[in-house]
Design an enzyme around this catalytic site. Structure first.
Site, PDB file in Angstrom:
ATOM      1  N   LYS A  54     -24.325  37.717 -21.225  1.00  0.00           N
ATOM      2  CA  LYS A  54     -25.652  37.578 -21.695  1.00  0.00           C
ATOM      3  C   LYS A  54     -26.564  38.676 -21.446  1.00  0.00           C
ATOM      4  CE  LYS A  54     -25.079  32.549 -22.238  1.00  0.00           C
ATOM      5  NZ  LYS A  54     -25.295  31.385 -21.374  1.00  0.00           N
ATOM      6  N   GLN A  98     -27.606  27.652 -17.267  1.00  0.00           N
ATOM      7  CA  GLN A  98     -25.890  27.808 -17.516  1.00  0.00           C
ATOM      8  C   GLN A  98     -25.186  26.300 -17.122  1.00  0.00           C
ATOM      9  OE1 GLN A  98     -24.365  30.398 -19.031  1.00  0.00           O
ATOM     10  NE2 GLN A  98     -22.541  28.915 -18.873  1.00  0.00           N
ATOM     11  N   ASP A 121     -30.989  27.620 -26.669  1.00  0.00           N
ATOM     12  CA  ASP A 121     -29.814  26.897 -26.950  1.00  0.00           C
ATOM     13  C   ASP A 121     -29.670  26.023 -27.992  1.00  0.00           C
ATOM     14  OD1 ASP A 121     -27.525  27.931 -25.676  1.00  0.00           O
ATOM     15  OD2 ASP A 121     -27.823  27.019 -23.870  1.00  0.00           O
TER      16      ASP A 121
END
Ligand code: NAP
Length: 303
Positions: A54, A98, A121
């Site tokens: 990422k 995460q 997200d």
């Protein structure tokens, strides 16, 4: 028949180029770049490699990226305070926590603490609600389903009126992609069926699908005889079925990955098919970057 391969690696490059161009334009016009923070708790090797990818992608696009690594025993209140800090940081447009988090931390509480307008997200209940309403309400479609929809659209596959069958009903893939595909709008407007372990005659449902989206996590679940000739098969499954020596370094072992569809046989029947690896996989981080750029654009009022 041999199906046309829908390569996520190629579509990713197209989209990343578009994002990089847009980032450069916004930087010139507004003096701002997208800011993305990734919060990693502990040192889970799979999480580290995902986060590293990422960061590399964000760098390549000219984002302002911050990796915030916290010890595995960080108290829940401290993690919530950290999220609050980034919620109030004007240079940050996207916050990514995460997963998985360690057992002493309530994952739901943490995700719900994110500012929904920085939840790139798309897992915050407000963003799930926005997705359900559809149209202009949608801010951040969750990344894997958004990637699937982009692959279908960019491959020129007609979705309006299509029979879409989704295998799996998880919150991160099955439910959102089903919801996205039946909305009234471009790249959707399909008739959607969702199947799962409670479904009778799974094969009969799959056989009807013009677009079959499989996210079950069961290697080779979908048999070639379940596939409608000429249809589009999107295989989301990523299953580790063994190990093999790496091509780059034969002394190193790497995972052998398999999808949820019997690819070799299915590609002789389908019209379009995604490979595993190299299909849906590369799209998730790409769409995360797109959502982070969108977040900056919302803030600047240039959507
Ligand atoms: P999940 O949370 O385990 O959900 C799996 C879903 O499939 C469940 O709804 C389950 O039904 C259904 N299912 C399982 N076995 C089935 C069977 N035999 N027949 C019918 N339905 C069945 O999994 P997920 O998180 O959605 O992930 C699915 C797969 O996609 C995994 O392989 C994962 O690694 C992969 N994935 C890939 C990406 C990516 O490439 N970027 C992203 C996310 C996930 P029930 O609800 O009835 O249990």
């Amino acid at each position: 028949m041999s199906a046309k391969l829908i390569k996520g690696t190629e579509i990713r490059e197209q989209i990343l180029t578009e994002i990089a161009d847009e980032v450069a334009t916004i930087k010139r016009g507004h003096g701002a770049v997208p800011g993305l923070v990734t919060i990693l708790v502990g040192e889970n090797p799979a999480s580290i490699s995902y986060v590293t990818l990422k960061i590399k992608t964000a760098h390549r696009l000219g984002f302002n990226e911050i990796q915030d690594t916290q010890p595995i025993d960080i108290p829940e209140e401290e993690l919530l305070a950290l999220i609050d800090k980034y919620n109030n940081d004007d240079t940050i447009n996207g916050i990514l926590v995460q997963l998985p988090l360690p057992d002493h931390i309530d994952e739901k509480k943490v995700l719900n603490a994110l500012d929904p307008d920085k939840d790139v997200d798309g897992f915050h209940p407000i963003n799930v609600g926005r997705l359900m309403i559809g149209g202009d309400e949608v801010k951040f479609p969750p990344c894997t389903p958004a990637g699937i929809q982009e692959m279908i659209v960019r491959s020129g596959i007609e979705t309006k009126g299509a029979e879409v069958v989704v295998v799996g009903r998880s919150n991160i893939v099955g439910k959102p992609i089903a919801n996205m595909m039946f909305q009234k709008g471009p790249g959707a407007n399909a008739t959607v069926t969702v199947v799962h372990t409670g479904t009778k005659n799974l094969d009969a449902h799959c056989k009807r699908a013009d677009i079959l989206i499989v996210a079950a996590g069961v290697p080779d679940l979908v048999k070639p005889e379940w596939i409608k000739p000429g249809s589009c098969v999107i295989d989301v499954g990523v299953n580790r079925v063994g190990e093999k020596p790496s091509k780059k370094d034969p002394n190193k072992m790497v995972a052998v990955l398999k999808g949820d569809v019997d690819f070799d046989a299915a590609k002789e029947i389908a019209g379009y098919i995604t490979p595993v690896p190299g299909g849906v996989g590369p799209m998730t981080i790409t769409m995360l970057m797109k959502n982070t750029l969108k977040s900056l654009k919302f803030k600047l009022g240039i959507q």
